[in-house]
Design a protein around this motif. Structure first.
Motif, short mmCIF file in Angstrom:
data_model
loop_
_atom_site.label_atom_id
_atom_site.label_comp_id
_atom_site.label_asym_id
_atom_site.label_seq_id
_atom_site.Cartn_x
_atom_site.Cartn_y
_atom_site.Cartn_z
N MET A 241 -16.87 32.38 -25.32
CA MET A 241 -17.01 31.47 -26.45
C MET A 241 -17.31 30.11 -25.85
O MET A 241 -16.41 29.40 -25.45
CB MET A 241 -15.70 31.40 -27.26
CG MET A 241 -15.34 32.66 -27.98
SD MET A 241 -16.42 32.95 -29.41
CE MET A 241 -16.39 34.75 -29.40
N GLY A 243 -18.89 27.54 -27.21
CA GLY A 243 -19.04 26.41 -28.11
C GLY A 243 -17.72 25.89 -28.62
O GLY A 243 -16.68 26.03 -27.96
N ARG A 244 -17.77 25.32 -29.81
CA ARG A 244 -16.59 24.73 -30.38
C ARG A 244 -15.70 25.78 -31.06
O ARG A 244 -14.48 25.65 -31.12
CB ARG A 244 -17.03 23.69 -31.43
CG ARG A 244 -16.22 22.42 -31.45
CD ARG A 244 -16.67 21.54 -32.59
NE ARG A 244 -16.87 22.29 -33.82
CZ ARG A 244 -15.89 22.83 -34.54
NH1 ARG A 244 -14.65 22.69 -34.18
NH2 ARG A 244 -16.18 23.51 -35.64
N ALA A 245 -16.34 26.82 -31.57
CA ALA A 245 -15.60 27.83 -32.33
C ALA A 245 -14.90 28.81 -31.39
O ALA A 245 -15.28 28.93 -30.22
CB ALA A 245 -16.54 28.59 -33.25
N SER A 247 -14.24 32.10 -32.42
CA SER A 247 -14.42 33.48 -32.87
C SER A 247 -15.85 33.71 -33.34
O SER A 247 -16.60 32.77 -33.60
CB SER A 247 -13.46 33.81 -34.02
OG SER A 247 -13.83 33.11 -35.19
N ASP B 141 -23.55 29.02 -31.43
CA ASP B 141 -22.46 28.19 -30.92
C ASP B 141 -21.67 28.96 -29.86
O ASP B 141 -21.37 28.44 -28.79
CB ASP B 141 -21.55 27.79 -32.09
CG ASP B 141 -20.33 27.00 -31.66
OD1 ASP B 141 -20.44 25.77 -31.52
OD2 ASP B 141 -19.26 27.62 -31.43
N ALA B 142 -21.37 30.25 -30.16
CA ALA B 142 -20.54 31.05 -29.25
C ALA B 142 -21.21 31.29 -27.90
O ALA B 142 -20.54 31.30 -26.87
CB ALA B 142 -20.17 32.38 -29.91
#
Lengths: 271, 271
Positions: A241, A243-245, A247, B141-142
């Protein structure tokens, strides 16, 4: 075979068919609607013939419909013609070329599944979005999974949206519904590794020690899996993961995992 | 900062806010709605403050809302309180605890993208489902993608459904919209490998020769990619399809590919 023409909106058959668009009434009836020639053909190829076929009077002829009619004739089903307006009432869409089939819901008890029939099984817990559910069925078909097991309060696999998103895989994948406390004793009553994407005590998903039959568990869209469910898993894996998320969409996570498991079991699958 | 209370359904601001739920009017206005505190907080963390914040009078206080109010104050925005009924008219939902922000749409021209900022970019052609579109942003994003490029006639990334499915990634991912005949000259004006899942002249997706920056192209949900688009790709890859179907959901295919590309570029990403 029965042939019937319906011209009145208040006809009880029309009311019945419309009622199948509602989850509660569909469940009570034990039947569901499949709309569109493509899905009906998917069903036929998989050995499922509708009990009833509904189309508008004067619809353009089509060889696939003629084939369906022959199969319905052979199985003692019913063919209904009606007006384009009434057809729209049934489908909720204004497409006079549409065709709708009525099917009996399948037995979705766990006992119907033969776990030795496939190396991969998908399991979803509290999956609420029928589009996600149908997409998981479609992904299961692609990875050669045995089927989809729906745990606790999932969307209805027989809803129009789930059937459509499955692209016909609702007819090719096994399908079961169970509470968690029914699923776990069933799972532990035979071979099976339960795997979930998790942040707790997890190993990288890439190259993890997957074992067949592998049951890939994904959780609810907004809550994820309950911690007790995660801890019941034999293997917890984590996916990058960056990025910012923290999930992925549930159906996406299940698919990325399923393709990794497929590669582990069957490295030549893509060749 | 302006504070305003609105109590009449026919107030022009109410009409304006409701109009932002319609694609055509949203496009004309150049603004879009973001509903829910979680998404508004995602936006704030990514540096986006709403021009206008709307909530029901007497809403329960919340520290995140107080923080948002301070930011809006600092940026000269507007805070509107209204009745729960009018709020429902604006959001289309009956949740009096809801909060809605109005944001300016972003510049979505290709020239805004810095291709050197990321190794992976997602590209969607004629992607019609806003949920799929939002899911691709979330996946981007992920995997640490730079953003999503929307080719030809895609769903609107500023629709409520796309924003919601993106789980806030609409604020973190780059976003561009272009016709194919604008995209290709832009792409060929710099480094970039265009990759698509395909059945034509394709190599196995696993371990294929991906190069950075890698642009992963997925096609329309029902038609797939036009053949001329596929043939323009630098690399065509095929994924195992072990069932009856010959394709995956577009967002699923993009995600499985993107995770494979990520692994190729950055094998330690998951550790």
């Amino acid at each position: 075979m029965t042939r019937k023409h319906i011209s009145g909106f208040s006809n009880p058959t029309v009311k019945y068919l419309r009622s199948l668009r509602e989850k509660k009434l569909r469940k009570r009836a034990g039947q569901f609607l499949v709309e569109g020639l493509r899905l009906l053909e998917d069903a036929r190829v998989s050995g499922y013939v509708p009990r009833t076929l509904v189309m508008a009077e004067g619809r353009d002829p089509h060889p696939l419909i003629e084939g369906l009619e022959r199969e319905i004739e052979a199985s003692g089903g019913e063919i209904i013609t009606t007006t384009p307006d009434i057809l729209s009432k049934i489908t909720g869409k204004s497409n006079a070329q549409s065709v709708v089939g009525v099917f009996d819901e399948f037995d979705t008890s766990l006992e119907k599944l033969d776990r030795s029939a496939a190396k991969i099984w998908l399991v979803a817990q509290d999956l609420r979005d029928p589009g996600n559910l149908g997409t998981m069925l479609r992904t299961g078909d692609a990875v050669g999974a045995g089927g989809l097991i729906l745990i606790d309060d999932c969307a209805d696999p027989f809803s129009a949206e789930a059937v459509r998103a499955s692209m016909g895989a609702v007819f090719t994948q096994g399908l079961a519904r169970a509470r968690w406390d029914e699923f776990i004793p069933w799972l532990r009553g035979g071979a099976g590794q339960l795997v979930a994407a998790s942040l707790r005590d997890a190993v990288p998903y890439r190259g993890a020690a997957y074992q067949s039959p592998c049951f890939i568990l994904v959780g609810n869209e907004s809550q994820g899996l309950p911690e007790t469910y995660e801890m019941e898993c034999d293997l917890r894996v984590t996916m990058p993961m960056k990025g910012r998320a923290d999930s992925l969409n549930a159906a996406i996570a299940g698919a990325v995992l399923a393709y990794e498991v497929l590669e582990t079991f069957d490295p030549a699958a893509q060749n």
